[in-house]
Design a protein around this motif. Structure first.
Motif, short mmCIF file in Angstrom:
data_model
loop_
_atom_site.label_atom_id
_atom_site.label_comp_id
_atom_site.label_asym_id
_atom_site.label_seq_id
_atom_site.Cartn_x
_atom_site.Cartn_y
_atom_site.Cartn_z
N PHE A 1 36.67 51.44 45.36
CA PHE A 1 37.62 50.95 44.36
C PHE A 1 36.88 50.36 43.16
O PHE A 1 37.23 50.63 42.00
CB PHE A 1 38.54 49.91 45.00
N PHE A 2 35.83 49.59 43.42
CA PHE A 2 35.03 49.03 42.33
C PHE A 2 34.39 50.15 41.50
O PHE A 2 34.30 50.06 40.27
CB PHE A 2 33.94 48.11 42.87
N ALA A 3 33.90 51.19 42.18
CA ALA A 3 33.29 52.31 41.45
C ALA A 3 34.30 52.98 40.53
O ALA A 3 33.96 53.37 39.40
CB ALA A 3 32.71 53.33 42.44
N GLY B 1 33.83 51.58 31.93
CA GLY B 1 32.67 52.03 31.17
C GLY B 1 33.01 53.12 30.19
O GLY B 1 32.50 53.16 29.07
N SER B 2 33.92 54.03 30.59
CA SER B 2 34.31 55.12 29.71
C SER B 2 35.02 54.61 28.47
O SER B 2 34.83 55.14 27.36
CB SER B 2 35.23 56.09 30.47
N PHE B 3 35.82 53.56 28.63
CA PHE B 3 36.57 53.00 27.51
C PHE B 3 35.80 51.90 26.77
O PHE B 3 36.28 51.36 25.77
CB PHE B 3 37.91 52.45 27.99
N PRO C 1 30.53 42.85 34.60
CA PRO C 1 30.87 43.44 35.90
C PRO C 1 31.48 42.43 36.86
O PRO C 1 32.40 42.77 37.62
CB PRO C 1 29.52 43.94 36.41
N GLU C 2 31.00 41.19 36.83
CA GLU C 2 31.54 40.17 37.73
C GLU C 2 33.00 39.87 37.43
O GLU C 2 33.85 39.81 38.33
CB GLU C 2 30.71 38.89 37.63
N ASP C 3 33.30 39.66 36.15
CA ASP C 3 34.68 39.37 35.76
C ASP C 3 35.59 40.57 36.01
O ASP C 3 36.75 40.41 36.40
CB ASP C 3 34.74 38.97 34.28
N LEU C 4 35.04 41.76 35.79
CA LEU C 4 35.82 42.97 36.01
C LEU C 4 36.20 43.11 37.48
O LEU C 4 37.36 43.38 37.81
CB LEU C 4 35.02 44.20 35.56
N ARG C 5 35.24 42.88 38.36
CA ARG C 5 35.51 43.00 39.80
C ARG C 5 36.49 41.93 40.28
O ARG C 5 37.38 42.22 41.08
CB ARG C 5 34.20 42.92 40.58
#
Length: 288
Positions: free
Chosen positions: A232-234, A241-243, A249-253
């Motif tokens: 799911f994280f991937a 990353g595409s956008f 990464p920490e906040d995103l996860r």
């Protein structure tokens, strides 16, 4: 002798009126008008061109590497004019089954421009599949016929039309047509329908085998399963990353975990919805 001659003008007018009422013969569609079409069985039947397919770039689809490789290879083989198999993509909701079909179609046309037309048929129109194949038969362009979320319910006999198409019938499947379908069910039919067929059949085992073996008529039978948190994280990180989302990464996860908990699921669809929401909150346009 004069009576038949007197009736001739009247009969002529009736024949002309009937000809005017009869629907005109359907013109062969221009399969070069677009890269995708939607089938409408009518009457009159028609193929409506789609100006832009709602497709995700195939490289963005994460957690389905094996499935992606199988479908892409099969689709490219067909686009090149080589033998290929009808395919059933089945399994967990939101794991990219329909997205993969559309992405593989786009990838094939990117490598071999104009080689492949995607033709969508709705589940409720499956009984008209033979009519659609007759429209496509003999065309110059290769066509990938696609039915999303395919399944059958009790007292539903439409599976017989699909079975006939997959078996080829007396005419055989057109050489320029391949059939892809997605389903949340492994065998397309609910267990109670199979049990009902078994209880009313003269030979119960043969009746059950006929229903279950419908799936076996697909040369490619590809399963999709629920993803774990790392997958799911991937998915989330791939979309973000595409956008180019300006987030660590920490906040995103952390935000992705909260989002998945509120949705009660982890899947490619949930990851996509989360990234769309975050992009909106960050003021980043995704073009979707």
């Amino acid at each position: 002798m004069s009576e038949p001659n007197a009736l001739l003008p009247t009969l002529t007018r009736i024949a002309e009126a009937l000809e005017r009422l009869a629907p005109p013969a359907a013109a062969r569609p221009d399969l070069g008008a677009a890269d995708a079409f939607v089938w409408h069985p009518g009457p009159p039947s028609r193929l409506d061109p789609v100006s832009k397919v709602a497709a995700v770039e195939i490289t963005l689809l994460q957690g389905v590497a094996r499935q992606k490789a199988l479908i892409l290879e099969n689709t490219l083989r067909f686009a090149r004019g080589l033998p290929a198999n009808n395919a059933m993509l089945w399994g967990a909701r939101g794991m990219g089954k329909s997205s993969l079909v559309k992405a593989a179609h786009a990838a094939a046309n990117a490598e071999l421009p104009g080689s492949l037309a995607l033709v969508e048929i709705q589940r409720e129109d499956v009984r008209t599949l033979p009519d659609l194949l007759n429209v496509l038969r003999g065309g110059d362009r290769r066509c990938l016929v696609f039915c999303d979320d395919l399944s059958f319910e009790r007292e539903d006999a439409d599976y017989k039309a699909l079975k006939s198409v997959l078996d080829g019938g007396i005419e055989g499947r057109p050489a320029n047509v391949l059939f892809y379908a997605t389903s949340n069910r492994r065998h397309l039919m609910p267990r109670d329908m199979i049990e009902n067929e078994r209880s009313t059949a003269i030979n119960p085992s043969e009746a059950t085998e006929e229903k279950v073996s419908l799936s076996d008529r697909f040369g490619l039978w590809i399963g999709f399963h629920n993803c774990d948190q790392d997958t799911f994280f991937a998915m989330v990180e791939g979309y973000a990353g595409s956008f180019g989302l300006p987030v660590s990464p920490e906040d995103l996860r952390k935000a992705a975990v909260e989002w998945s908990v509120t949705r009660g699921a982890r899947s490619g669809r949930v990851a996509w919805q989360f990234v769309q929401d975050m992009a909106g909150r960050l003021g980043v346009k995704t073009g979707v």
